[in-house]
Design an enzyme around this catalytic site. Structure first.
Site, PDB file in Angstrom:
ATOM      1  N   SER A 110      -7.365  21.520   5.226  1.00  0.00           N
ATOM      2  CA  SER A 110      -7.137  22.572   6.215  1.00  0.00           C
ATOM      3  C   SER A 110      -8.438  22.843   6.957  1.00  0.00           C
ATOM      4  CB  SER A 110      -6.660  23.848   5.516  1.00  0.00           C
ATOM      5  OG  SER A 110      -6.501  24.885   6.448  1.00  0.00           O
ATOM      6  N   GLY A 111      -8.376  22.816   8.300  1.00  0.00           N
ATOM      7  CA  GLY A 111      -9.573  23.030   9.107  1.00  0.00           C
ATOM      8  C   GLY A 111     -10.293  21.759   9.498  1.00  0.00           C
ATOM      9  N   THR A 115      -4.375  19.285  13.716  1.00  0.00           N
ATOM     10  CA  THR A 115      -3.528  19.727  14.830  1.00  0.00           C
ATOM     11  C   THR A 115      -4.091  19.261  16.168  1.00  0.00           C
ATOM     12  OG1 THR A 115      -2.812  21.662  13.572  1.00  0.00           O
ATOM     13  CG2 THR A 115      -2.532  21.738  15.956  1.00  0.00           C
ATOM     14  N   ASN A 160      -9.745  28.066   8.870  1.00  0.00           N
ATOM     15  CA  ASN A 160      -9.315  27.505  10.152  1.00  0.00           C
ATOM     16  C   ASN A 160      -8.729  28.629  11.005  1.00  0.00           C
ATOM     17  OD1 ASN A 160      -8.407  25.960  12.238  1.00  0.00           O
ATOM     18  ND2 ASN A 160      -7.054  24.657  11.039  1.00  0.00           N
ATOM     19  N   SER A 163      -4.730  27.420  11.901  1.00  0.00           N
ATOM     20  CA  SER A 163      -4.205  26.608  10.799  1.00  0.00           C
ATOM     21  C   SER A 163      -2.686  26.506  10.902  1.00  0.00           C
ATOM     22  CB  SER A 163      -4.600  27.240   9.457  1.00  0.00           C
ATOM     23  OG  SER A 163      -4.036  26.513   8.392  1.00  0.00           O
ATOM     24  N   SER A 164      -2.154  25.281  10.780  1.00  0.00           N
ATOM     25  CA  SER A 164      -0.703  25.083  10.777  1.00  0.00           C
ATOM     26  C   SER A 164      -0.158  25.577   9.445  1.00  0.00           C
ATOM     27  CB  SER A 164      -0.368  23.599  10.955  1.00  0.00           C
ATOM     28  OG  SER A 164      -0.832  23.132  12.191  1.00  0.00           O
ATOM     29  N   GLY A 390      -2.957  20.557   5.476  1.00  0.00           N
ATOM     30  CA  GLY A 390      -3.865  19.793   4.636  1.00  0.00           C
ATOM     31  C   GLY A 390      -3.936  20.342   3.225  1.00  0.00           C
ATOM     32  N   GLU A 392      -5.035  22.342   0.188  1.00  0.00           N
ATOM     33  CA  GLU A 392      -5.589  23.689   0.199  1.00  0.00           C
ATOM     34  C   GLU A 392      -6.049  24.113  -1.182  1.00  0.00           C
ATOM     35  OE1 GLU A 392      -2.776  26.346   1.952  1.00  0.00           O
ATOM     36  OE2 GLU A 392      -3.187  25.647   3.998  1.00  0.00           O
TER      37      GLU A 392
END
Length: 1086
Positions: A110-111, A115, A160, A163-164, A390, A392
């Site tokens: 994540s981050g 995306t 992030n 973040s999605s 991602g 986490e």
């Protein structure tokens, strides 16, 4: 083309190594150093063969321009420096030319920038595919689906800012030409628990903040929302604002994107109404109550929020209120209704909010799919782009992180299966299928099921598993591990160890929504909400237990994996350089951890197990042809034959390279680097040769130029010398000529002067002679004239005498009348001349007028006075501006209404009508009040409002606009009452010197629920006049102004008599008001 290739080739001007396969020596330290070196020089992309490593720069880089897109279009993968556009172009050309379905798998923490990478891939494909009106519309819809899904599915986390919080897989469909036809989006596990609770330092989904920041005041009023974030319990306040993010601008972008994708206006409005309902659900609070039977139940504290939710959604308030207080359980033919305590009521509220938002998001995805799906049924080629959350690892990891990491385990298995098959078995052993199955079994087990029973079962089944750790397991090595709490368990994932808090696992997996709430939602008149809860239809009651969230997600992930395995994969491995989301920071330890669990080093080793480098014959020959005399400068045969001649000339060992059908394969990177060194030295030799030839050409050119210049200079000098000599001769001749001409001119001048003197003498003599002759003639003529004049005078006197003798007999008869008329005419003439000098000033209020000189002119004197007054009044009016005319019209209106009727009127005549006695626009404490009023304010004044119950006065802001009469609190500016002018029927006041007046309202109107208003003001005359004129302008009816010392007012259900009396006041000259009884209110006036 060759020149451009020399500048931008993968091997030219290379910072570090562009392809990790060529890295020497290959180890973890050199791998990280190479990434860091390229990162420091803004080279964020690196290859491992056909895999792209992307390091998030946390800043904008100028490497995504339209020029860059054209650079990478239809180019070989290794032809230019590493870039995400190269992989996108390779995938697109394989799909278009080789008819192979493609998928682009973007993975990372994540981050790490997944995306953004997916958006870059889609933008590149949109830029390079075909053109045309329909194609451009499809491309625009595909690209504009991203802002919509990001707004509703992304949120700020500690790692992030965008973040999605859901997984997205998009299949883009193309025709045989490679033009896009449409697409299909699949979403996976929206993190709906974020709707009701966010970890510290994080935000709810973007759309909530965008709506409150970017919506207009009119839209917020329709949605019954306020702009202040702190008004809503579901919104995190510590991170409400994100640096560099403009929520208002993003909201406008989302609205525009929804329009482009194909959302109708009423659909977009319905979506925003659902979002508003979710926000307001969080403000519903419950209080405990005890029933007679001893059971605890809950009641809603403030029903105002519930009322507004029901107005937004079209749900009967009593139905929704009961659904929050009771739960109905059905088993076969029986129904049992139980009360909900406060904790259960809060659970039901949050469950409804989560389900409402989650189902809305699924509806959005389906609605977008309807717009972007391919309209034709021809055979399609497909390119899939996977952008999924991602791996986490947070401080607090729960059910959401568990299944997110489960999905990442599956994606890692696919990568291993296709690239690192020898490690696949180990990863299969580490997957979390077993734990999800046990969680489903525990949720379906009869009896009491809690998070603790689930953890106990895990401890029994997984106690001996090498990747499972728990303090409560039978494994003694974790009994004293204080870093592992008793209510947690830890799993060794491919990306490292993650500790999960078992609290909430069972509830989140069950994802239970009470049937009463589903049925209440289905009863809504709001079409979208009704469609989101089809199970609420009583005709379709299903008593089967719904599938758990874990099982649904596991099935959807399995479908995704099966889909991915049917396509040719292209990998983008995203790496996060630091945890601070800051540019120019590269954390070696963090990057090393990601390299290990992503298996990037093993990927390089697998790639290098065969041939480290491969290249097509044409670019290889073009690049290295200068190393062989036979191939330089031009090879006249097949490219493969030229490469064979080149390598035979260089005498490399045969085992170091191999010739394929279209490419040459080089086994060891050292061989490639040796080729590069030879090429570099040869380029230096060629550069020296070119310099030598250039310098010779430059010297020869310079010599010829100097020679030509010398000839030109000599020619110009000779010309200059002859011109100078000619000028000297010419100037000498001119001097001689001028002297001769001067002498001749002086001689002629002397002759002319003598001749002129002779002519002047003749003229003078002639003039004197002519003068003498003229004077003589003049004397003769004068003598003749005197004689003639004497005759004329004598004749005139004779004729006069003769006429007078004839007229004398007529004069005596008419003399009196003629003298009277003449005398009268002279008197009138004298009168007007005197009046001209005695006129008063032009002021209309000047009463002076000259005295009448003669009695017979009395009527004329008065008429002149009247005409003059009218004329100077007109002249005075012509000087007025429109604003002054309006003021005098109001003053005139006040005179007609109150003169000789109200004792207060004379004191108001000299006071100008200002209207705005409060500067609302300039006072910051009234900013909220100003924003709430869109009309022009006619009066803004502080008045005393008389309390209907006790007669006491309270200060209120009295506002009069074109359509409404408003009352607002003086301190806060909050609007207390709003009365349309059409509901005002009459204004009553006394005839005395006080400022009290009553505003009577139309019976049955919404504003008249509490009765009429009684006010006291220092500007009564002005306020009544402006209210009268504004009401007449808007309703075309005259407002009744009643002036009486006694009148009736309606206070709620009672009619009260307001009576004005004379009295001595304790507080001086201020009138006082006192409620005597239910039917009488006295106003004491000094």
């Amino acid at each position: 083309m060759a020149k451009m290739e020399v500048k931008t080739s993968l091997l030219d001007n290379m910072i570090g190594v562009g392809d990790m396969v060529l890295l020497e020596p290959l180890n973890e330290e050199s791998f990280i150093d190479n990434l860091k070196k390229r990162f420091d020089h803004s080279e964020i992309y690196t290859y491992i063969g056909s895999v792209v490593i992307s390091v998030n720069p946390y800043r904008s880089l100028p490497i995504y321009s339209p020029e860059k897109v054209e650079d990478y279009r239809n180019r070989n993968f290794y032809e230019l420096s590493p870039h995400i556009f190269a992989l996108s172009d390779e995938a697109y050309r394989s799909l278009r030319d080789q008819d192979k379905d493609q998928c682009i798998l973007i993975t990372g923490e994540s981050g790490a920038g997944k995306t953004e990478a997916s958006k870059l891939v889609m933008s590149y494909v949109a830029a390079v595919c075909g053109k045309g009106a329909e194609v451009n519309q499809v491309k625009e819809q595909l690209l504009q689906s991203n802002p919509v899904l990001e707004a509703f599915g992304n949120a700020k986390t500690v790692r992030n800012d965008n973040s999605s919080r859901f997984g997205k897989y998009m299949d883009i469909e193309f025709d045989f030409k490679g033009d896009p036809l449409g697409g299909v989006i699949s979403n996976y596990l929206l993190e709906k628990s974020r709707v009701v609770k966010q970890p510290r330092g994080e935000r709810n989904f973007h759309i909530f903040y965008q709506l409150l920041s970017g919506a207009s005041e009119d839209l917020l009023n329709k949605l019954k929302l306020e702009r202040d974030f702190s008004r809503y319990n579901y919104l995190s306040l510590d991170s409400a604002k994100v640096n560099g993010v403009d929520d208002a601008a993003n909201f406008r972008t989302v609205r525009n994107a929804m329009q482009i994708v194909g959302f109708m206006d009423h659909e977009a409005q319905s979506v925003l109404e659902v979002i508003a309902a979710v926000l307001k659900l969080g403000n519903i609070e419950f209080k405990p109550e005890s029933r007679v039977n001893g059971l605890d139940e809950s009641k809603i504290k403030d029903k105002n929020e519930l009322k507004e939710i029901c107005e937004l959604t079209g749900i009967d308030q009593s139905v929704l209120e009961r659904a929050f207080s009771f739960r109905t359980v059905e088993a076969k033919q029986e129904k049992v209704s139980t009360t909900l305590n406060v904790a259960q009521a809060y659970y039901a509220r949050d469950a409804l909010a989560k389900n409402l938002y989650s189902r809305l998001f699924s509806w959005l995805v389906n609605r977008i799919n309807e717009s972007i799906k391919a309209q034709t049924k021809v055979r399609k080629k497909v390119m899939g782009v996977l952008d999924i959350y991602g791996f986490e690892i947070f401080e607090d990891n729960s059910f959401e992180q568990f299944i997110i990491n489960y999905c990442n385990e599956k994606l890692q298995q696919i990568f291993i299966e296709l690239t690192l098959k020898e490690e696949q078995e180990e990863y299969i052993r580490e997957n979390t299928n077993g734990i999800l199955a046990m969680l489903d079994e525990e949720c379906l087990r009869p009896g009491t099921v809690t998070d603790d029973t689930f953890l106990e079962k895990l401890n029994q089944v997984c106690a001996t598993h090498q990747h499972f750790e728990s303090r409560m397991s039978k494994c003694s090595r974790f009994l004293n591990d204080t870093s592992l709490p008793h209510s947690c368990f830890r799993i060794q994932h491919y990306a490292g160890k993650v500790m999960y808090q078992v609290e909430g696992f069972v509830d989140k997996n069950n994802d239970l929504l009470y049937r009463d709430l589903s049925q209440a939602m289905w009863k809504a008149s709001h079409s979208l909400i009704k469609a989101l809860f089809p199970e609420g239809n009583p005709a379709k009651i299903n008593l089967k237990r719904p599938p758990t969230a874990g099982s649904q997600f596991k099935a959807s992930v399995a479908t995704l994996m099966k889909n991915l395995q049917t396509k040719n994969p292209n990998y983008i491995r995203c790496i996060k350089p630091n945890d601070k989301k800051a540019a120019h920071i590269f954390n070696d330890a963090l990057v090393c951890h990601q390299i290990r669990y992503l298996g990037l080093l093993e990927n390089v080793r697998v790639r290098r197990a065969g041939y480290a480098f491969r290249q097509a014959y044409e670019p290889c020959l073009e690049r290295y042809k200068m190393l062989c005399k036979q191939t330089w400068p031009h090879w006249k045969g097949p490219a493969r034959a030229g490469v064979e001649v080149l390598f035979n000339e260089l005498e490399f060992p045969v085992e170091e390279y191999s010739f394929g059908r279209s490419k040459i394969f080089i086994r060891n990177p050292r061989t490639l680097f040796k080729l590069e060194d030879l090429r570099k030295r040869r380029l230096e030799d060629l550069a020296t040769l070119i310099q030598k030839i250039f310098r010779g050409w430059k010297c020869r050119t310079h010599f010829l130029l100097m020679k030509k210049s010398q000839i030109v200079i000599a020619a110009w000098y000779r010309r200059y010398s002859q011109q100078k000599k000619y000028q000297q001769i010419k100037s000498s001749a001119i001097v001689i000529q001028s002297f001769i001409r001067g002498w001749k001119a002086r001689k002629i001048l002397r002759e002319l002067k003598h001749k002129k003197r002779c002519q002047e003498a003749v003229t003078t003599i002639a003039a004197f002679w002519h003068g003498t002759q003229a004077r003589r003639e003049l004397r003769r003529l004068k003598e003749e004239a005197r004689n003639k004049h004497a005759i004329a005078v004598i004749w005139a006197y004779w004729l006069g005498l003769k006429v007078r003798r004839e007229y004398r007999k007529f004069f005596r008869a008419n003399a009196g009348k003629k003298i009277y008329e003449f005398t009268l005419q002279r008197i009138v003439q004298k009168y007007f001349l005197e009046m001209k000098n005695k006129m008063p000033s032009l002021s209309p209020i000047d009463k002076n007028w000259p005295a009448r000189p003669y009695l017979f002119l009395d009527s004329t004197h008065k008429e002149l006075k009247r005409i003059f007054h009218l004329w100077r009044c007109k002249k005075y009016r012509d000087q007025f501006t429109d604003q002054q005319k309006l003021i005098y019209e109001e003053k005139l209106e006040a005179s007609e209404l109150f003169k000789d009727k109200k004792a207060l009127y004379p004191s108001s005549v000299g006071q100008p009508f200002q209207g705005a006695y409060l500067e609302i626009s300039k006072d910051p404490k009234y900013k909220k009040l100003k924003d709430a009023i869109e009309e022009k304010i006619i009066i803004a004044e502080v008045v005393n409002k008389v309390n209907r119950a006790n007669g006491k006065c309270a200060s209120r802001i009295f506002l009069l606009t074109n359509n409404n009469l408003l009352l607002a609190d003086q301190k806060s500016g909050h609007i207390k009452s709003e009365v349309p002018l059409g509901d005002v029927t009459k204004v009553s006041m006394s005839s005395q010197n006080d400022g009290f007046f009553a505003v009577h309202l139309k019976e049955g109107s919404g504003a008249a629920s509490k009765g009429d208003f009684l006010f006291s003001s220092d500007h009564l005359i002005e306020m009544a006049t402006k209210l009268y004129r504004t009401t007449l302008s808007q309703t075309k009816q005259k407002l009744n102004i009643e002036i009486s010392d006694e009148f009736l007012v309606q206070f709620r259900q009672d009619k009260v008599c307001v009576k004005f009396i004379q009295g001595n006041q304790k507080n001086g000259s201020v009138p006082t008001c006192k409620r005597k009884n239910n039917r009488l209110l006295e106003v004491a006036v000094p």
